[in-house]
Write an enzyme that holds these catalytic residues in place. Structure first.
Site, PDB file in Angstrom:
ATOM      1  N   ARG A  53       0.823  -1.216   0.000  1.00 23.09           N
ATOM      2  CA  ARG A  53       0.000   0.000   0.000  1.00 23.09           C
ATOM      3  C   ARG A  53       0.858   1.268   0.000  1.00 23.09           C
ATOM      4  NH1 ARG A  53      -5.452  -1.820   2.190  1.00 23.09           N
ATOM      5  NH2 ARG A  53      -6.137   0.322   2.272  1.00 23.09           N
TER       6      ARG A  53
ATOM      7  N   TYR B 232       0.754   4.268  -2.575  1.00 22.39           N
ATOM      8  CA  TYR B 232      -0.382   5.188  -2.421  1.00 22.39           C
ATOM      9  C   TYR B 232      -0.230   6.017  -1.144  1.00 22.39           C
ATOM     10  CZ  TYR B 232      -5.343   6.599  -2.128  1.00 22.39           C
ATOM     11  OH  TYR B 232      -6.520   7.297  -2.039  1.00 22.39           O
TER      12      TYR B 232
ATOM     13  N   GLU C  60       2.399   6.583   0.911  1.00 18.67           N
ATOM     14  CA  GLU C  60       3.550   7.494   0.918  1.00 18.67           C
ATOM     15  C   GLU C  60       3.421   8.535  -0.188  1.00 18.67           C
ATOM     16  OE1 GLU C  60       5.328   7.745   3.354  1.00 18.67           O
ATOM     17  OE2 GLU C  60       5.880   5.822   4.217  1.00 18.67           O
TER      18      GLU C  60
ATOM     19  N   SER D  11     -18.597  -1.600  -3.382  1.00 21.16           N
ATOM     20  CA  SER D  11     -18.955  -2.007  -4.751  1.00 21.16           C
ATOM     21  C   SER D  11     -18.843  -3.522  -4.899  1.00 21.16           C
ATOM     22  CB  SER D  11     -18.108  -1.266  -5.784  1.00 21.16           C
ATOM     23  OG  SER D  11     -16.766  -1.240  -5.406  1.00 21.16           O
TER      24      SER D  11
ATOM     25  N   PHE E 255     -19.321  -5.882  -2.582  1.00 17.82           N
ATOM     26  CA  PHE E 255     -20.443  -6.554  -1.915  1.00 17.82           C
ATOM     27  C   PHE E 255     -21.737  -6.364  -2.713  1.00 17.82           C
ATOM     28  CE2 PHE E 255     -18.752  -6.537   2.787  1.00 17.82           C
ATOM     29  CZ  PHE E 255     -17.802  -7.488   2.426  1.00 17.82           C
TER      30      PHE E 255
ATOM     31  N   GLY F 296     -13.260 -10.281   8.926  1.00 19.04           N
ATOM     32  CA  GLY F 296     -14.298  -9.250   8.807  1.00 19.04           C
ATOM     33  C   GLY F 296     -14.457  -8.387  10.042  1.00 19.04           C
TER      34      GLY F 296
ATOM     35  N   GLN G 185     -12.221  -6.122  10.925  1.00 23.29           N
ATOM     36  CA  GLN G 185     -11.612  -4.803  10.678  1.00 23.29           C
ATOM     37  C   GLN G 185     -12.724  -3.784  10.427  1.00 23.29           C
ATOM     38  OE1 GLN G 185     -11.686  -7.345   8.518  1.00 23.29           O
ATOM     39  NE2 GLN G 185     -11.140  -6.789   6.438  1.00 23.29           N
TER      40      GLN G 185
ATOM     41  N   ARG H 223     -14.260   0.163   9.098  1.00 23.22           N
ATOM     42  CA  ARG H 223     -14.147   1.345   8.242  1.00 23.22           C
ATOM     43  C   ARG H 223     -15.369   2.226   8.542  1.00 23.22           C
ATOM     44  NH1 ARG H 223     -10.013  -0.939   7.461  1.00 23.22           N
ATOM     45  NH2 ARG H 223      -8.828  -1.229   5.532  1.00 23.22           N
TER      46      ARG H 223
END
Ligand code: NAD
Ligand code: UDP
Length: 314
Positions: free
Chosen positions: A146, A149, A151, A193, A195, A211, A213, A215
């Protein structure tokens, strides 16, 4: 004779998900808009309703190369945002973030334009502070999948502040948290999108890891209102714009299933490396300084997004 000076807006990444919604708002307000995009993840269809309008121009260009334009406001959104797309060519993603922002800051400086950078909650990495205020400096892996993106956006923010300190460039830095809505690409790989598309196709919903985690999801209309308030106001940021209601990915999956087909199953897939365990914005600065907060609940926003996918998925 018209005396009021017209504002010319340049929207980089304007054919993408957020950029095209921003353009709709600006065009509906009667402003002049130049949409600049290389169509890596953007689509002309997203802005096709404005093609032919004399206040609208479309330029195919890559922000890693300089460009000369006379503009007053630069909304700098060009950069792939979904992990699948930004990891497709990570070196290009880093170039887009660094060189793209450098080129747009150079343009802003030359023509005296105000520039807004679409930064991201990813500057906080896999955060050890929860929820995340703007003062948190982040926990980012410099060498992971990741990093191109994360950094990239961190150096983009640094460039903005150095242009402001050295040249007095008028900057606005917005840290965008997960945003969703109509016009997300069906193969975009982002969780909402994925799901919705999976559920509409009667497929099991892919949960990465177990699952647990989290957001916090902001509907696109709320996000664009915050972006416009930031550009128009006096606060330079960085400022978090996002919805502070936090969900586990499993909870999100259940919400989507219950709206489309509650018989669908989950399948667990490997959690990608460096996937942040938790994410939720502190939005006190946006509330106080911009008088902004999100209005649309996840349930309402999901309904609008599901309806759009039902009409546009083919
Ligand atoms: P998107 O992929 O739909 O839009 C990005 C747009 O930039 C696309 O139209 C793409 O073709 C264009 N682009 C990419 N590289 C380019 C280049 N080198 N030159 C010119 N155009 C280029 O993504 P989005 O969700 O609309 O995100 C827009 C911006 O907001 C991005 O900068 C992203 O980092 C930021 N952001 C988005 C979210 C989110 O949840 N949607 C969260 C945080 C930050
Ligand atoms: N995710 C998932 N299933 C999917 C797509 C994503 O469980 O089909 C998870 C992903 O691992 C992450 C979260 O959902 O923990 C949000 O992923 P997304 O790519 O939407 O955004 P980001 O990780 O950049 O916040």
């Amino acid at each position: 004779m018209e005396t009021k000076q017209k504002t010319i807006n340049l929207v980089t990444g304007g054919a993408g998900f957020l950029g095209s919604h921003l353009i709709d708002k600006l065009m509906n307000a009667g402003e002049e808009v130049i949409c600049l995009d290389n169509y890596f993840t953007g689509r002309k269809e997203n802005v096709s309703q404005w093609i032919g309008n004399p206040k609208f121009e479309l330029i195919r260009h890559d922000v890693t190369l300089p460009i000369q334009l006379e503009v007053d406001r630069i909304w700098h959104l060009a950069c792939p945002a979904s992990p699948v797309h930004y990891q497709f060519n990570p070196i290009k993603t880093a170039k887009t973030s660094f060189l793209g922002t450098y080129n747009m800051l150079g343009l802003a400086r030359r023509v005296g334009a105000r520039i807004l950078l679409a930064s991201t909650s990813e500057v906080y990495g896999d955060p050890e502070v929860h929820p995340q205020p703007e003062s948190y400096k982040g926990s980012v892996n410099t060498i992971g999948i990741r990093s191109c993106y994360d950094e990239g956006k961190r150096i983009a923010e640094t460039l903005c502040f150095d242009y402001q300190r050295m040249h007095g460039t008028e900057i606005r830095v917005m840290r965008i948290f997960n945003t969703y809505g109509p016009r997300m690409l069906p193969n975009d790989g982002r969780v909402i999108s994925n799901f919705i598309v999976q559920a509409l196709q009667n497929k099991p919903l892919t949960i990465y890891g177990n699952g647990s985690q989290t957001r916090s999801f902001c509907y696109v209309d709320d996000l664009i209102n915050g972006m416009i308030k930031l550009m128009n106001g006096n606060t330079i940021g960085p400022i978090n714009i996002g919805n502070p209601r936090e969900f586990t990915i499993k909870e999100l999956g259940n919400l989507v299933k219950n709206k489309i087909n509650s018989n669908l199953k989950f399948i667990e897939k490997e959690l990608p490396s460096d996937d942040p365990l938790q994410r939720k914005p502190v939005i006190e600065k946006a509330q106080k300084l911009l008088n902004w907060e999100p209005k649309i609940t996840l349930e309402e926003g999901l309904d609008k997004t599901i309806n759009w996918f039902k009409e546009n998925l083919y």
